[in-house]
Design a protein around this motif. Structure first.
Motif, mmCIF file in Angstrom:
data_model
loop_
_atom_site.group_PDB
_atom_site.id
_atom_site.type_symbol
_atom_site.label_atom_id
_atom_site.label_comp_id
_atom_site.label_asym_id
_atom_site.label_seq_id
_atom_site.Cartn_x
_atom_site.Cartn_y
_atom_site.Cartn_z
ATOM 1 N N GLN A 48 -6.429 53.336 12.196
ATOM 2 C CA GLN A 48 -6.928 52.558 11.058
ATOM 3 C C GLN A 48 -7.819 53.434 10.188
ATOM 4 O O GLN A 48 -8.690 54.155 10.686
ATOM 5 C CB GLN A 48 -7.731 51.357 11.552
ATOM 6 N N ARG A 49 -7.637 53.375 8.877
ATOM 7 C CA ARG A 49 -8.497 54.139 7.981
ATOM 8 C C ARG A 49 -9.899 53.564 8.020
ATOM 9 O O ARG A 49 -10.105 52.365 7.841
ATOM 10 C CB ARG A 49 -7.977 54.094 6.547
ATOM 11 N N ILE A 50 -10.874 54.465 8.270
ATOM 12 C CA ILE A 50 -12.255 54.014 8.372
ATOM 13 C C ILE A 50 -13.152 54.649 7.313
ATOM 14 O O ILE A 50 -14.277 54.184 7.102
ATOM 15 C CB ILE A 50 -12.843 54.300 9.773
ATOM 16 N N ALA A 51 -12.689 55.711 6.635
ATOM 17 C CA ALA A 51 -13.553 56.401 5.683
ATOM 18 C C ALA A 51 -12.731 57.362 4.841
ATOM 19 O O ALA A 51 -11.528 57.562 5.083
ATOM 20 C CB ALA A 51 -14.645 57.168 6.425
ATOM 21 N N LEU A 52 -13.420 57.958 3.854
ATOM 22 C CA LEU A 52 -12.844 59.024 3.037
ATOM 23 C C LEU A 52 -13.739 60.250 3.161
ATOM 24 O O LEU A 52 -14.968 60.150 3.162
ATOM 25 C CB LEU A 52 -12.729 58.592 1.576
#
Length: 208
Positions: free
Chosen positions: A118-122
């Motif tokens: 899951q994408r959690i940050a950039l």
């Protein structure tokens, strides 16, 4: 068959029967992984784990997506004015912890449950940083004073570094759930830290 012949054959029959039984299950190797991992981000390792560098740095461009290594609960999502800048900590069901530092945007908040990939940050370059990268730190023993090298930790869980998101045992990168529309934090053009969330109505609401 006469009783005497049966008595003579019985030891042979018992030996054959025992041979057909399944043997004991093989013991799990020491340090066996507790979950199948996902690739944390794409890029190259600009600095490895050592006695003076507690984690690995994975360098790439600003805004490169960062993904949760495994399922777990977000126990920290905030801003560290010291070395990390914006950072996230995830506690996994096997008791291990992963930390992600230097981001310019966080997409999850404390208490959120995330899944591997899951994408959690950039990716960003906040805190003690000389360029955009992810500082990935692993605590295989939460009571230790020095973190575990993330490279073998990930290898035990099926991810060889450097890696490409979308490959490996947990192959599908996931964006933050679209129905929430939430962005937990981001930098404004003048460098101020903007913290906001989008409600169900799609309007962004400031929060502290």
């Amino acid at each position: 068959m006469p009783a005497s012949a049966l008595r003579r054959a019985l030891p042979v029959l018992l030996t054959a029967a025992v041979a057909l039984l399944p043997g004991p299950a093989a013991a799990a190797p020491a340090g066996a992984a507790g979950f199948a991992a996902a690739c944390p981000t794409t890029g190259f390792i600009s600095q490895g784990h050592s006695s003076t560098h507690n984690g690995i740095d994975i360098a790439n461009d600003y805004g490169t997506p960062i993904f949760a290594v495994g399922d777990g609960e977000v126990t920290i999502s905030g801003y560290d004015p010291g070395g990390y800048g914006q950072w996230i900590r995830v506690l996994h069901p096997d008791g291990t912890i992963t930390e992600y530092g230097h981001m310019y945007q966080r997409d999850v908040a404390r208490g959120d449950h995330v899944v591997a990939g899951q994408r959690i940050a950039l990716m960003g370059s906040e805190g003690n940083s000389e360029g955009p990268h992810l500082h990935l730190r692993v605590w295989a023993d939460p009571g230790a004073s020095v973190g575990t090298d993330p490279v073998p930790y990930l290898a035990e869980r099926g991810v060889t570094m450097p890696c490409t998101p979308g490959t490996g045992p947990r192959p599908t990168p996931l964006d933050h759930p679209a129905e929430s529309g939430r962005v937990v934090s981001a930098r404004s053009a003048d460098g101020r830290l903007e913290v906001f969330a989008a409600g169900a109505d799609g309007v962004h609401h400031a929060w502290q």
